[in-house]
Write an enzyme that holds these catalytic residues in place. Structure first.
Site, mmCIF file in Angstrom:
data_model
loop_
_atom_site.group_PDB
_atom_site.id
_atom_site.type_symbol
_atom_site.label_atom_id
_atom_site.label_comp_id
_atom_site.label_asym_id
_atom_site.label_seq_id
_atom_site.Cartn_x
_atom_site.Cartn_y
_atom_site.Cartn_z
ATOM 1 N N CYS A 20 -7.855 -27.244 12.061
ATOM 2 C CA CYS A 20 -9.591 -27.875 11.737
ATOM 3 C C CYS A 20 -9.181 -29.589 12.001
ATOM 4 C CB CYS A 20 -10.365 -27.307 10.670
ATOM 5 S SG CYS A 20 -11.261 -25.628 11.254
ATOM 6 N N CYS A 31 -8.617 -26.710 7.312
ATOM 7 C CA CYS A 31 -6.859 -26.490 7.613
ATOM 8 C C CYS A 31 -6.200 -27.285 8.438
ATOM 9 C CB CYS A 31 -7.026 -24.815 8.479
ATOM 10 S SG CYS A 31 -7.809 -24.654 9.948
ATOM 11 N N HIS A 38 -6.754 -21.089 11.146
ATOM 12 C CA HIS A 38 -7.427 -21.703 10.759
ATOM 13 C C HIS A 38 -8.530 -19.996 9.746
ATOM 14 C CE1 HIS A 38 -11.746 -22.032 10.721
ATOM 15 N NE2 HIS A 38 -12.542 -21.443 11.223
ATOM 16 N N ASP A 50 -7.704 -7.275 0.486
ATOM 17 C CA ASP A 50 -7.409 -7.477 1.861
ATOM 18 C C ASP A 50 -8.401 -6.411 3.290
ATOM 19 O OD1 ASP A 50 -5.750 -5.185 3.733
ATOM 20 O OD2 ASP A 50 -6.947 -4.363 1.337
ATOM 21 N N ASP A 106 0.744 -1.236 -0.504
ATOM 22 C CA ASP A 106 -0.045 -0.164 -0.057
ATOM 23 C C ASP A 106 1.200 1.308 0.232
ATOM 24 O OD1 ASP A 106 0.934 0.348 2.546
ATOM 25 O OD2 ASP A 106 -1.069 -0.227 3.274
ATOM 26 N N CYS A 117 -14.444 -26.712 6.736
ATOM 27 C CA CYS A 117 -12.356 -26.488 6.742
ATOM 28 C C CYS A 117 -11.422 -27.477 7.069
ATOM 29 C CB CYS A 117 -12.527 -25.749 7.993
ATOM 30 S SG CYS A 117 -11.011 -24.197 7.515
#
Length: 374
Positions: A310, A307, A336, A267, A94, A305
């Site tokens: 999880c 991930c 997660h 974002d 940015d 999920c």
């Protein structure tokens, strides 16, 4: 192929949502996309390898923070931001404009740029359009953002117009000064919460022919319906074959609604910020895993999920880690939350590809409890 280009691959016949590909020197990015935020050249609590494992395509880093610490000269000496942080996929930086905006009590805006005090040690600094370009070119990101003026919510019309017009002048200065051919430069649409200004800004920035366009000055405290209304007003005036980046937005519902209104890139720091405090995303809304109700809950955070957290740990275990003050708690929650948003965007892209995004959106909100939202 040019170092940077955008292809609009498909428009959902059911909804008008967009599927695209951004080509960059460090790889292709499928859009719509959520970009995790690595403010100080790291996503908090995460390593570069872990970011790859959860399917991250592009990271965002912060010009203001890196300029103050450790300094762009040091990063350039290290071989650029990619080498410095060991991330070899695309990076967006940015401009520093929003951070300077947030320092309202310790900064002064003039036509040449902004003088401000460091939040670290109080030292005085200056960033203008040319300075921002110098910093971002030294960092070596794939995508740089033009230096802009962000307006607070609420604000009066005269202030919004003045800040928008200055943003346009600064955008022209950034474009004239920017020289790095392997770095794309995006302009930023402003105009606060006035429809005519948003449309005027979209037209003015489009005429400048940037490679892509940020949508700034939203998600600064306004109600979400107001943000959606501004998107709907300006989108018909945004170039169709250029990427559109809604800056600072990253809750699950806003990702779905933003895509529905034609946004390609998002974002936000929300995912990791709330994770460190024990709040996690689920398909049913937010879940505060520190709460006592999860002390004997041996299900994963979210059954859908994939991930690491999880697949291996229960709500009860992660709650225990938070209550015990273990660093691992925030790391697992961060893994997660980031994977949840990345997976959500994967599902969104598939729905667009199959011309069923309206069905996806309806099903998402049938399951998602907005009273447990952010």
């Amino acid at each position: 192929m040019q170092p940077f280009s955008y292809e609009l691959k498909h428009v959902c016949k059911q909804s008008g949502a967009r599927l695209g590909v951004l080509h960059t020197p460090h790889g292709d990015i499928e859009t719509p996309i959520y970009m995790p935020v690595g403010t100080a050249a790291t996503v908090k609590a995460m390593t570069s390898r872990e970011m790859e494992e959860i399917g991250t395509q592009i990271l965002l880093s912060n010009t203001y923070h890196l300029h103050l610490r450790p300094g762009e000269d040091l990063i350039q000496e290290a071989g650029g931001l990619h080498t410095f942080m060991d991330w070899h996929k695309p990076i967006l930086t940015d401009s520093g404009g929003f951070q300077v905006f947030s320092l309202s009590k310790i900064r002064t805006i003039r036509e040449e740029g902004v003088t401000f005090q460091s939040h670290i040690d109080g030292s005085r600094h200056f960033i203008g359009p040319e300075t921002s370009m110098d910093i971002q070119q030294a960092l070596g990101s794939d995508i740089a953002m033009a230096f802009d003026v962000c307006t607070a919510y609420p604000c009066d019309y005269a202030t919004a117009k003045e800040n928008m017009e200055r943003t346009h002048r600064w955008a022209e200065r950034c474009k004239a000064y920017h020289t790095r051919e392997d770095q794309a430069l995006f302009g930023i649409v402003q105009g606060a919460f006035f429809k005519d200004l948003r449309i005027e800004s979209a037209k003015a920035l489009s005429d400048m022919d940037f490679i892509g366009y940020g949508i700034g000055g939203l998600s600064v405290g306004e109600p979400k319906p107001v943000m959606y209304e501004m998107l709907e007003e300006m989108m018909p005036y945004m170039p169709e074959h250029k990427p559109r980046y809604l800056m600072g937005v990253g809750s699950p519902d806003c990702l779905v609604e933003g895509v529905f209104r034609g946004v390609d890139m998002f974002d936000c720091v929300l995912a990791t910020r709330i994770a460190r405090n024990g709040t996690v995303f689920t398909r049913n809304g937010r879940l505060v895993i520190r709460n006592a109700t999860y002390a004997r809950d041996f299900r994963p955070i979210d059954d859908s999920c994939d991930c690491y957290a999880c697949q291996h740990f229960s709500r009860a275990y992660i709650r225990h880690l938070f209550k015990a003050g273990e660093i691992t708690a925030g790391r697992l929650a961060s893994i997660h939350n980031l994977r949840f948003l990345i997976h959500l965007m994967e599902d969104i892209r598939q729905a667009i590809r199959e011309d069923r995004f309206l069905d996806f959106r309806r099903e998402f909100f049938e399951n998602y409890d907005m009273s447990r939202n952010f």
